[in-house]
Write an enzyme that holds these catalytic residues in place. Structure first.
Site, PDB file in Angstrom:
ATOM      1  N   GLU A 176      18.613 -16.406  31.451  1.00 16.06           N
ATOM      2  CA  GLU A 176      18.561 -17.396  30.371  1.00 16.06           C
ATOM      3  C   GLU A 176      18.404 -18.818  30.922  1.00 16.06           C
ATOM      4  O   GLU A 176      19.071 -19.755  30.482  1.00 16.06           O
ATOM      5  CB  GLU A 176      19.823 -17.309  29.496  1.00 16.06           C
ATOM      6  CG  GLU A 176      19.836 -16.102  28.588  1.00 16.06           C
ATOM      7  CD  GLU A 176      20.895 -16.174  27.500  1.00 16.06           C
ATOM      8  OE1 GLU A 176      20.667 -15.608  26.427  1.00 16.06           O
ATOM      9  OE2 GLU A 176      21.947 -16.811  27.712  1.00 16.06           O
ATOM     10  N   GLU A 193      19.068  -8.630  25.660  1.00 17.95           N
ATOM     11  CA  GLU A 193      20.458  -8.679  25.208  1.00 17.95           C
ATOM     12  C   GLU A 193      20.465  -8.597  23.692  1.00 17.95           C
ATOM     13  O   GLU A 193      20.237  -9.589  23.001  1.00 17.95           O
ATOM     14  CB  GLU A 193      21.157  -9.963  25.671  1.00 17.95           C
ATOM     15  CG  GLU A 193      21.381 -10.035  27.163  1.00 17.95           C
ATOM     16  CD  GLU A 193      22.203 -11.247  27.576  1.00 17.95           C
ATOM     17  OE1 GLU A 193      22.834 -11.868  26.684  1.00 17.95           O
ATOM     18  OE2 GLU A 193      22.207 -11.579  28.775  1.00 17.95           O
TER      19      GLU A 193
END
Length: 583
Positions: free
Chosen positions: A158, A232
């Protein structure tokens, strides 16, 4: 093992169309004797893949030390996944977030005052390259190109939520390749950050927990061709001290999963099985207010903290069965648990008295941080003499993260980073009175710019407006407690103290430790660090893995920072208490 291919119209495995059905399962949050059980249950839910981060800070606790023993034997975990017929998505960082201490970055990096984490800072990149050189070569045979289970490897984590330095990501990708990773690479980001965290020539994937069709459309707009993967898929959430236990209903989560799979996309549940932040390994968030994460990482996942299937397990299995075959075998609904009420801790020793056997004091003009002391986790005990008697105002520039203050051994107050507290008043009885400050690292920040989170008392400490000088800083990592000289006095020690007791177990089964009436501290069973407890909640019990217990005599040690429960008793019960629920 077959090879993963990335084509314009999706994934293929040795030329055959393939959908990744994966679940997060962090080996470092699960007792190693339970890895095979958790992997087997992943396959029984219908998964064909598992995903795991790799915690750099555990594997490389010092620059010249690299660990792959016991619960850090990643090679063994990958071999067990392969034996279960599961593929693996490997996420080695260097940064992993994961609500893990420091986002997985080793604390020793912060001993360098100029360090800029997650950047092209030369010493950071050199440390990352060294980490990859130690981690990856022993794993070569576990890559799919060599017949192993690892289908793909993630670059960073991320990163688009943190920065936009493509050259930094390119360096990491090049380093992975240099150290033998020849399977596909991928990045993952939240939909709004896709371009900032993307890397040319590397698969772009997205993270989200709802509105699947809309978020996948955003991913398709950013990448008109190629597989769609939600790396995710948030089907639960983590808890913080002082909050509520967060849950997400099985019906809603399974509807969101159905929507995602109906698009033809691949998925990785975050989490399939959350596990536990054992010891001092929980992370924290700091978005203007510091918020440490609790010990449990149950995450309201399909497999709960003790590895038992939840309602969500059955609901997800039913949805997966619409899109892929699932095994006929079902896991047992709940494994037997160990229970024992009223375990009395009859031996004690005060922490201030025990400090000399727990760490060596270092003299310096000012308080030294944990990182300067070469310490990762635990506590630091600071001491100095006060120059004057009378009214006193103590002002530490920073408290990282919770300071208990004593004068000649008597408590005078607590300063908490979470409450933005930086001042304490008290009366000094005499010149030369000893000021003692016990500082707890409650977890390094794991997300955002605040990951540069040095612990202890960084900066100056003022006494009535003037800097206090002439300190000793004593690291208390609490990694070994066997030298503590416990006593059996009738009086219960006040203030920080270790309390010890023994109990018999008829079998080494999972259980949950309840500390009713105790206030705040940490627990060890047979030397295994279970984690932290705090009456602030929401978590009110600690998970004890069955392999930690022994048939016959067992030992429990509790470090209570304030006052122990009535009669210094604890209980082992068959059910957890994660606190009041927040939907």
């Amino acid at each position: 093992m077959p090879l993963l291919q990335i084509e314009d119209d999706g994934f293929r495995l040795d030329g055959v169309p393939f959908r990744i059905l994966s679940g997060g399962l962090h080996y470092f949050r699960v007792h190693p004797d339970l890895w095979a059980d958790r992997l087997h249950k992943a396959r029984l839910m219908g998964l064909n893949t598992v995903e795991t981060y790799v915690p750099w800070n555990l594997h490389q606790p010092r620059p010249d030390e690299f660990r792959t023993d016991d619960g850090l034997d990643l090679g063994r975990f990958l071999d067990l996944a392969a034996a279960e017929g599961l593929h693996v998505l490997l996420r080695p960082g260097p940064y992993i977030c994961a609500e893990w201490e420091g986002g997985g970055l080793p604390s020793w990096l912060l001993a360098d005052p100029s360090m800029r984490l997650r950047s092209r800072h030369p010493r950071f990149l050199a440390a990352v390259d060294d980490y990859f050189s130690r981690l990856l070569p022993p794993l070569h045979d576990r890559l799919a190109t060599r017949g192993g289970p690892v289908l793909a490897v993630q670059v960073e984590n991320e990163y688009g939520a943190y920065g936009d330095d493509t050259a930094y990501l390119e360096h990491l990708a090049d380093s992975l390749r240099r150290h033998g990773v020849d399977v596909p690479l991928f990045t993952c980001d939240q939909p709004a950050d896709l371009e900032r965290g993307a890397l040319p020539g590397v698969l772009t994937t997205a993270n989200f927990g709802s509105r699947s069709a809309a978020h996948l459309a955003t991913l398709r707009t950013a990448r008109p061709a190629g597989p769609l993967l939600c790396t995710e898929f948030w089907i639960g959430w983590f808890d913080r001290w002082g909050g509520n236990h967060v849950v997400r209903g099985a019906e809603q989560a399974s509807q969101e999963l159905d929507e995602l799979l109906a698009t033809g996309a691949s998925v990785n549940f975050y989490m399939f099985h959350g596990g536990t932040n054992f010891g001092f390994m929980n992370g924290a968030n700091d978005k203007h207010t510091y918020r440490p994460t609790v010990t449990s990482y149950d995450y309201d996942a399909p497999l709960d903290e003790a590895g038992d299937p939840t309602e969500k397990f059955a609901a997800f299995r039913e949805v997966i069965a619409k899109y892929a075959p699932v095994p006929e075998e079902l896991p047992p609904a709940r494994a037997p648990k160990f229970s024992l009420e009223a375990v009395r801790l009859t031996e004690s020793i005060g922490l201030l008295d025990a400090a000399p056997v727990l760490g060596d004091a270092v003299a310096a003009r000012r308080p030294l941080t944990m990182e300067e002391l070469g310490q990762d986790y635990g506590f630091v005990l600071y001491e100095t003499e006060l120059p004057d008697a009378g009214p006193a105002l103590l002002e530490p520039e920073q408290v990282r993260d919770r300071a208990q203050v004593f004068l000649d051994g008597q408590p005078v107050g607590v300063l908490e980073r979470e409450g933005h507290e930086h001042a304490l008043t008290f009366a000094v009885p005499r010149p030369g009175a000893v000021l003692t400050v016990l500082v707890e690292n409650q977890g390094r920040v794991n997300y955002g710019e605040a990951i540069h989170d040095r612990k202890g008392l960084p900066g100056r400490v003022l006494f009535n407006g003037s800097p206090l000088e002439g300190w000793t800083s004593r690291p208390l990592p609490l990694t070994a407690l066997e030298d503590l000289a416990f006593g059996t006095g009738a009086a219960t020690p006040t203030g920080p103290a270790f309390h010890r007791g023994t109990f018999d177990a008829d079998r080494p089964a999972d259980t949950f430790l309840h500390l009713d009436g105790w206030r705040k501290g940490s627990v060890w069973v047979n030397g295994f660090a279970l984690g932290r407890y705090w009456s602030r909640g929401p978590q009110r019990s600690l998970y004890v893995p069955g392999p930690v217990l022994r048939r016959g005599a067992n030992e429990i040690v509790v470090l209570e920072l304030h006052a122990p429960g009535r009669e210094r008793e604890v209980a082992f019960r068959a059910v957890p208490d994660l606190g009041p629920v927040e939907d």
